[in-house]
Design a protein around this motif. Structure first.
Motif, PDB file in Angstrom:
ATOM      1  N   VAL A   1     -44.723  34.541  -9.372  1.00 28.04           N
ATOM      2  CA  VAL A   1     -45.050  33.352  -8.526  1.00 28.04           C
ATOM      3  C   VAL A   1     -45.602  32.328  -9.417  1.00 28.04           C
ATOM      4  N   GLY A   2     -46.316  32.579 -10.582  1.00 30.82           N
ATOM      5  CA  GLY A   2     -46.556  31.420 -11.360  1.00 30.82           C
ATOM      6  C   GLY A   2     -45.454  30.778 -11.984  1.00 30.82           C
ATOM      7  N   SER A   3     -44.477  31.468 -12.448  1.00 30.33           N
ATOM      8  CA  SER A   3     -43.411  30.956 -13.092  1.00 30.33           C
ATOM      9  C   SER A   3     -42.702  30.081 -12.060  1.00 30.33           C
ATOM     10  N   LEU A   4     -42.592  30.473 -10.849  1.00 33.84           N
ATOM     11  CA  LEU A   4     -41.917  29.793  -9.718  1.00 33.84           C
ATOM     12  C   LEU A   4     -42.698  28.383  -9.457  1.00 33.84           C
ATOM     13  N   ALA A   5     -44.145  28.320  -9.596  1.00 35.61           N
ATOM     14  CA  ALA A   5     -44.763  27.312  -9.159  1.00 35.61           C
ATOM     15  C   ALA A   5     -44.800  26.339 -10.354  1.00 35.61           C
ATOM     16  N   THR A   6     -44.586  26.667 -11.411  1.00 38.13           N
ATOM     17  CA  THR A   6     -44.353  26.025 -12.734  1.00 38.13           C
ATOM     18  C   THR A   6     -43.089  25.407 -12.587  1.00 38.13           C
ATOM     19  N   THR A   7     -41.966  25.830 -12.441  1.00 37.88           N
ATOM     20  CA  THR A   7     -40.452  25.416 -12.140  1.00 37.88           C
ATOM     21  C   THR A   7     -40.766  24.246 -11.257  1.00 37.88           C
ATOM     22  N   ALA A   8     -41.331  24.462  -9.963  1.00 39.42           N
ATOM     23  CA  ALA A   8     -41.386  23.553  -9.066  1.00 39.42           C
ATOM     24  C   ALA A   8     -42.141  22.508  -9.311  1.00 39.42           C
ATOM     25  N   ALA A   9     -43.118  22.609 -10.137  1.00 40.64           N
ATOM     26  CA  ALA A   9     -44.036  21.405 -10.494  1.00 40.64           C
ATOM     27  C   ALA A   9     -43.246  20.485 -11.599  1.00 40.64           C
ATOM     28  N   THR A  10     -42.453  21.127 -12.333  1.00 42.94           N
ATOM     29  CA  THR A  10     -41.675  20.721 -13.260  1.00 42.94           C
ATOM     30  C   THR A  10     -40.393  19.577 -12.543  1.00 42.94           C
ATOM     31  N   ALA A  11     -40.028  20.374 -11.609  1.00 36.72           N
ATOM     32  CA  ALA A  11     -38.726  19.731 -10.943  1.00 36.72           C
ATOM     33  C   ALA A  11     -39.400  18.339 -10.308  1.00 36.72           C
ATOM     34  N   CYS A  12     -40.627  18.590  -9.552  1.00 36.71           N
ATOM     35  CA  CYS A  12     -41.174  17.268  -8.690  1.00 36.71           C
ATOM     36  C   CYS A  12     -41.715  16.460 -10.017  1.00 36.71           C
ATOM     37  N   LEU A  13     -41.956  16.890 -11.087  1.00 36.91           N
ATOM     38  CA  LEU A  13     -42.391  15.841 -12.229  1.00 36.91           C
ATOM     39  C   LEU A  13     -41.362  14.915 -12.345  1.00 36.91           C
ATOM     40  N   VAL A  14     -40.181  15.631 -12.737  1.00 35.76           N
ATOM     41  CA  VAL A  14     -38.802  14.982 -13.188  1.00 35.76           C
ATOM     42  C   VAL A  14     -38.299  13.922 -12.069  1.00 35.76           C
ATOM     43  N   GLN A  15     -38.505  14.599 -10.782  1.00 37.58           N
ATOM     44  CA  GLN A  15     -38.007  13.524  -9.774  1.00 37.58           C
ATOM     45  C   GLN A  15     -38.755  12.443  -9.483  1.00 37.58           C
ATOM     46  N   SER A  16     -40.196  12.453  -9.647  1.00 33.82           N
ATOM     47  CA  SER A  16     -40.883  11.375  -9.671  1.00 33.82           C
ATOM     48  C   SER A  16     -40.782  10.213 -10.829  1.00 33.82           C
TER      49      SER A  16
END
Length: 55
Positions: free
Chosen positions: A10-25
Motif C-alpha cells: 500500500v505504501g509503495s502504491l501511494a508513493t507511486t501515485a504521489a509521484t505520478a501526480c507530481l509529474v503531471q502537475s
C-alpha cells in the motif's frame, strides 16, 4: 508478517501515485505554458516573415 507485506504494498502504491501526480502537475504548470509561448513566438515570426516579403 502479513500486515507488513500489505503495508509495504500500500505504501509503495501511494508513493507511486504521489509521484505520478507530481509529474503531471509539473507538466501542467511549467512545461505546457513554455511550449505554448514558443508556439506563439514561432507563429508571430511566420507572420512577420510573410509581411516582410509582401512589401
Amino acid at each position: 508478517m502479513k500486515k507488513f507485506t500489505l503495508g509495504f504494498i500500500v505504501g509503495s502504491l501511494a508513493t507511486t501515485a504521489a509521484t505520478a501526480c507530481l509529474v503531471q502537475s509539473v507538466k501542467k504548470q511549467v512545461i505546457e505554458p513554455i511550449e505554448e509561448k514558443e508556439a506563439m513566438i514561432d507563429e508571430n515570426r511566420k507572420k512577420a516573415r510573410r509581411k516582410s516579403f509582401a512589401r
